[in-house]
Enzyme design. Structure first.
Site, PDB file in Angstrom:
ATOM      1  N   LYS A 148       0.879  -1.174   0.000  1.00 39.14           N
ATOM      2  CA  LYS A 148       0.000   0.000   0.000  1.00 39.14           C
ATOM      3  C   LYS A 148       0.918   1.226   0.000  1.00 39.14           C
ATOM      4  O   LYS A 148       1.219   1.801   1.035  1.00 39.14           O
ATOM      5  CB  LYS A 148      -0.947  -0.035   1.200  1.00 39.14           C
ATOM      6  CG  LYS A 148      -2.149   0.863   1.000  1.00 39.14           C
ATOM      7  CD  LYS A 148      -3.248   0.516   1.988  1.00 39.14           C
ATOM      8  CE  LYS A 148      -4.340   1.553   1.995  1.00 39.14           C
ATOM      9  NZ  LYS A 148      -5.030   1.740   0.737  1.00 39.14           N
TER      10      LYS A 148
HETATM   11  N1  PMP Z   1      -7.524  -2.122  -3.063  1.00 38.87           N
HETATM   12  C1  PMP Z   1      -6.942  -0.908  -3.121  1.00 38.87           C
HETATM   13  C2  PMP Z   1      -6.137  -0.555  -4.318  1.00 38.87           C
HETATM   14  C3  PMP Z   1      -7.106  -0.006  -2.060  1.00 38.87           C
HETATM   15  O1  PMP Z   1      -6.519   1.195  -2.106  1.00 38.87           O
HETATM   16  C4  PMP Z   1      -7.875  -0.393  -0.942  1.00 38.87           C
HETATM   17  C5  PMP Z   1      -8.034   0.525   0.242  1.00 38.87           C
HETATM   18  N2  PMP Z   1      -8.594   1.743  -0.068  1.00 38.87           N
HETATM   19  C6  PMP Z   1      -8.494  -1.650  -0.947  1.00 38.87           C
HETATM   20  C7  PMP Z   1      -8.270  -2.501  -2.010  1.00 38.87           C
HETATM   21  C8  PMP Z   1      -9.331  -2.107   0.215  1.00 38.87           C
HETATM   22  O2  PMP Z   1      -8.516  -2.363   1.329  1.00 38.87           O
HETATM   23  P1  PMP Z   1      -9.046  -2.172   2.824  1.00 38.87           P
HETATM   24  O3  PMP Z   1     -10.228  -3.034   2.979  1.00 38.87           O
HETATM   25  O4  PMP Z   1      -7.904  -2.574   3.682  1.00 38.87           O
HETATM   26  O5  PMP Z   1      -9.394  -0.720   2.962  1.00 38.87           O
END
Ligand code: PMP
Length: 294
Positions: free
Chosen positions: A149
């Site tokens: 991330k």
């Molecule tokens: N995929 C991407 C590319 C993201 O940026 C996010 C978070 N915004 C997610 C999936 C979902 O992840 P999470 O459930 O941890 O927010």
């Protein structure tokens, strides 16, 4: 608003970062988007584990241990009286030279912002989203692994531009092999019979915290939570499609590439899982007030 930057909380107007920070110059850094519900930070340890794993993947040493980072998140919530909100936790590579070399950056910077959450409009949770498949392919796992991330979201932004230009708010991204990866800021699931299916992370998906929660809730609700390779065929022929993310939570998708999914309304499994998810947010999380882990 007070923002945590460097090593302290400061008033918003004094929250500054150098123009020589590699986070700005190169998108070199990592972050988390975290939610607070009812005075508790939801899945805090899971978010911190992912943050430190992302940092490790880009050889970035976070200057504080996890328990201190948890305190920084809670302190920032307390300073802003956040009970229900959204927390953006960022670690940049820090100030360096104009060259790429990350080892010239000696002081990674921690930033924590806790504020209000901007969700999809409420009626979209009832009606469901219309999305498209983007032409922009998700980053190859051996280029920038989507499990990281990172602050470099251009891949996602290029796809998001396609979505917005096509008159919709989100889109699906395929990996270089043509398999479904994820949406630009959310993971994707389909429902097929009793199975609740999402692509494995090696197909180019972030290991979403909400995705993991939904896979567990699916089992608890009597469905089968499965990770499986998906193609657009699986999307078009699914009983239901939904997206998951910290900000979006669980939102039904009722149209993909102008094709109707299922009966064109968020389906019963999507609604059941969203209910179970909201129930979980009401009874779990790390209390903001005392700072103790639950
Ligand atoms: N995929 C991407 C590319 C993201 O940026 C996010 C978070 N915004 C997610 C999936 C979902 O992840 P999470 O459930 O941890 O927010």
């Amino acid at each position: 608003m007070k923002v945590y930057v460097g090593d302290r909380l400061v008033p918003e107007k004094q929250a500054r970062i150098s123009v020589f920070d590699h986070g700005l110059l190169y998108g070199d850094g990592v972050f988390e988007g975290i939610r607070a519900y009812h005075g508790r930070v939801f899945m805090l340890d899971e978010h911190l584990d992912r943050l430190y794993a992302s940092a490790r993947a880009i050889a970035l040493d976070i200057p504080v241990p996890k328990p201190r980072m948890a305190e920084i998140v809670l302190e920032t919530c307390r300073a802003n009286r956040v009970q229900n909100g959204y927390i953006r936790l960022i670690v940049t590579r820090g100030v360096g030279t104009l060259g790429l070399n990350p080892y010239n950056c000696k002081n990674p910077q921690i930033i924590c912002i806790a504020g209000a959450i901007q969700l999809y409009p409420a009626e979209l949770y009832d009606k469901g989203l219309s999305i498209i498949t983007a032409g922009t392919v998700r980053n190859h796992t051996e280029a920038i692994n989507p499990r990281i991330k990172s602050l470099n979201y251009l891949n996602n932004i290029l796809a998001k531009i396609e979505a917005i230009n096509a008159g919709v708010m989100e889109c699906l991204m395929l990996n270089p092999q043509g398999f479904i990866a994820e949406a630009t800021g959310d993971n994707v699931f389909i429902v097929r019979g009793q199975q609740v299916i999402t692509p494995p992370t090696w197909c180019g998906a972030l290991r979403g915290i909400t995705r993991d929660v939904v896979l567990r809730l699916a089992q608890a609700c009597g469905y089968e939570g499965v990770e499986s390779v998906l193609t657009r065929y699986d999307i078009y022929t699914a009983d239901e499609v939904f997206l998951t993310g910290t900000a979006a939570e669980i939102i039904g998708v009722v149209e993909v590439d102008r094709r109707r999914i299922g009966d064109g309304r968020p389906g019963p499994v999507t609604r059941r899982l969203a209910e179970a998810f909201h129930e979980l947010t009401r009874r779990s999380g790390v209390p903001i007030r005392s700072g103790k882990t639950s």
